[in-house]
Write an enzyme that holds these catalytic residues in place. Structure first.
Site, PDB file in Angstrom:
ATOM      1  CB  CYS A 130      -0.959  -0.008   1.187  1.00  0.00           C
ATOM      2  SG  CYS A 130      -0.286  -0.749   2.674  1.00  0.00           S
ATOM      3  CG  HIS A 243      -1.239   3.790   4.434  1.00  0.00           C
ATOM      4  ND1 HIS A 243      -2.032   3.437   5.492  1.00  0.00           N
ATOM      5  CD2 HIS A 243      -0.661   2.628   3.996  1.00  0.00           C
ATOM      6  CE1 HIS A 243      -1.947   2.124   5.705  1.00  0.00           C
ATOM      7  NE2 HIS A 243      -1.132   1.620   4.797  1.00  0.00           N
TER       8      HIS A 243
END
Ligand SMILES: NC(=O)c1ccc[n+]([C@@H]2O[C@H](COP(=O)([O-])OP(=O)(O)OC[C@H]3O[C@@H](n4cnc5c(N)ncnc54)[C@H](OP(=O)(O)O)[C@@H]3O)[C@@H](O)[C@H]2O)c1
Length: 340
Positions: A130, A243
């Site tokens: 990710c 994130h």
């Protein structure tokens, strides 16, 4: 005419998001089936307006299915993906198992779509970590213009990156802080995550870095350019989804911050929100449910000759996993498994 699609890991964070994104992007599906472990047999998951019941991955026959999107972790992938691929179903895998295999392409469609041609060696395509996926979307157009020499990145990674158990632990621990009789010691994470940050994701390597940090180095090289040097510090923060990354980039050639901003505005998959005023940047809660990778705080780094700093935020369950996997499926459909 559409495809026969399998979702393995449909009860998980990434699996559920893959179903949402296939429906949102109107992926041409003729038939879809959802798989998980035996303990979840019959669990209901949503696909657009429909409700589907999960079947057992262990007994599923992949013969006749076109594409399988896997989000079951490395161990289960190792057990089931080779069989699926052998049965003629192209596997797009979210785990780290195949990412560094030279016979498996590691794809971020905005960056290295042509690498998909290598899928046929194993009938498997890997989806990146990710943190890497969102960073390379921002790096690639800048690299094309001014050649990146070195990247220094610090991440602020949400708990959903550790699966549904990670998100549950933040939720339960946060509640327990206000109710000390209901103590919730760390289980999924190594220390308390509620109201805290943890500079440790995945296992430690011999050189003192963590596997998560190593992944960012190895994957950026495989996807963008093996000559780029990357050093990373990966940190878990008490955010549910999204994130963030503080990225420092050193280039071969000079790149002005205004030109970098213009390049990023035109780049596929990127949304620039960069006003030098209160709130003129994107934070993780604002990126949830979005397809874009958001870039803010673009500015010159005056401590080196050709340096830039930027702030990069994306929904880790989307660009960091499910969206990227569906984009790979779209690419596969457009270039290789053409139908109709
Ligand atoms: N979350 C992220 O941001 C992210 C980003 C990139 C990549 N990934 C990768 O994507 C994968 C899934 O992550 P996640 O966050 O969705 O995890 P998760 O929420 O914990 O879900 C895991 C899924 O895998 C299934 N599963 C696990 N072991 C299985 C087995 N032996 N047989 C059948 N099904 C099994 C689970 O089924 P049950 O419910 O039946 O247990 C569940 O559906 C992992 O490889 C992860 O590293 C995640």
């Amino acid at each position: 005419m559409g495809y026969r699609v399998v979702i393995a890991g449909a009860t998980g964070n990434v699996g559920r998001e893959m179903l949402n994104i296939l429906a949102e992007r109107h992926f041409p599906v003729d038939e879809i089936t959802v798989l998980a472990s035996r303990k979840s047999l019959g669990t209901e998951v949503s696909f657009g307006e429909k409700t589907l019941k999960t079947k057992d991955l262990d007994t599923f026959d992949f013969t006749g299915w076109d594409i399988a999107l896997f989000a079951v972790g490395s161990e289960a992938t190792k057990k089931y993906a080779p069989g699926a691929a052998k049965a003629g179903c192209v596997v797009i895998d979210n785990s780290s198992l195949y990412r560094y295999d030279p016979d498996v392409p590691l794809i971020v469609p905005e960056v290295n779509a042509d690498a998909i041609e290598g899928y046929a060696k194993k009938n498997i395509i890997a989806n990146p970590n990710c943190s890497t996926a969102q960073m390379v979307v921002a790096l690639k157009p800048l690299h094309d213009r001014a050649t990146i020499k070195r990247v220094v990145v610090s991440t602020y990674q949400s708990v959903s990156g550790a699966g549904k158990e990670g998100a549950d632990e933040l939720w339960d621990q946060t509640k327990s802080i206000y109710n000390p009789t209901d103590d919730k010691p760390p289980k999924k994470f190594t220390k308390q995550i509620a109201f805290n940050v943890i500079p440790h994701i995945d296992s430690f390597m011999e050189d003192g870095s963590t596997k998560e940090e190593w992944k960012m180095v190895a994957e950026t090289k495989k996807i963008v350019d093996p000559k780029i040097k990357v050093t990373a510090t990966c940190v878990r923060v008490p955010v549910f989804v999204g994130h963030s990354e503080a990225v420092n980039i050193e280039f071969e050639d000079h790149l002005d911050e205004d030109e970098a901003r213009e390049i990023l505005r035109e780049a596929p998959g990127v949304m620039v929100i960069d006003k030098r005023e209160d709130g003129g940047y994107v934070t993780p809660v604002e990126c949830v449910g979005d397809f874009a990778t958001f870039i803010s705080r673009i500015r010159q780094d005056s401590t080196i000759d050709n340096g830039l700093n930027l702030w990069c935020v994306s929904d880790n369950l989307r660009k960091g996993a499910a969206l990227n996997a569906v984009q790979i499926a779209e690419l596969l459909g457009n270039r290789i498994l053409k139908k109709g």
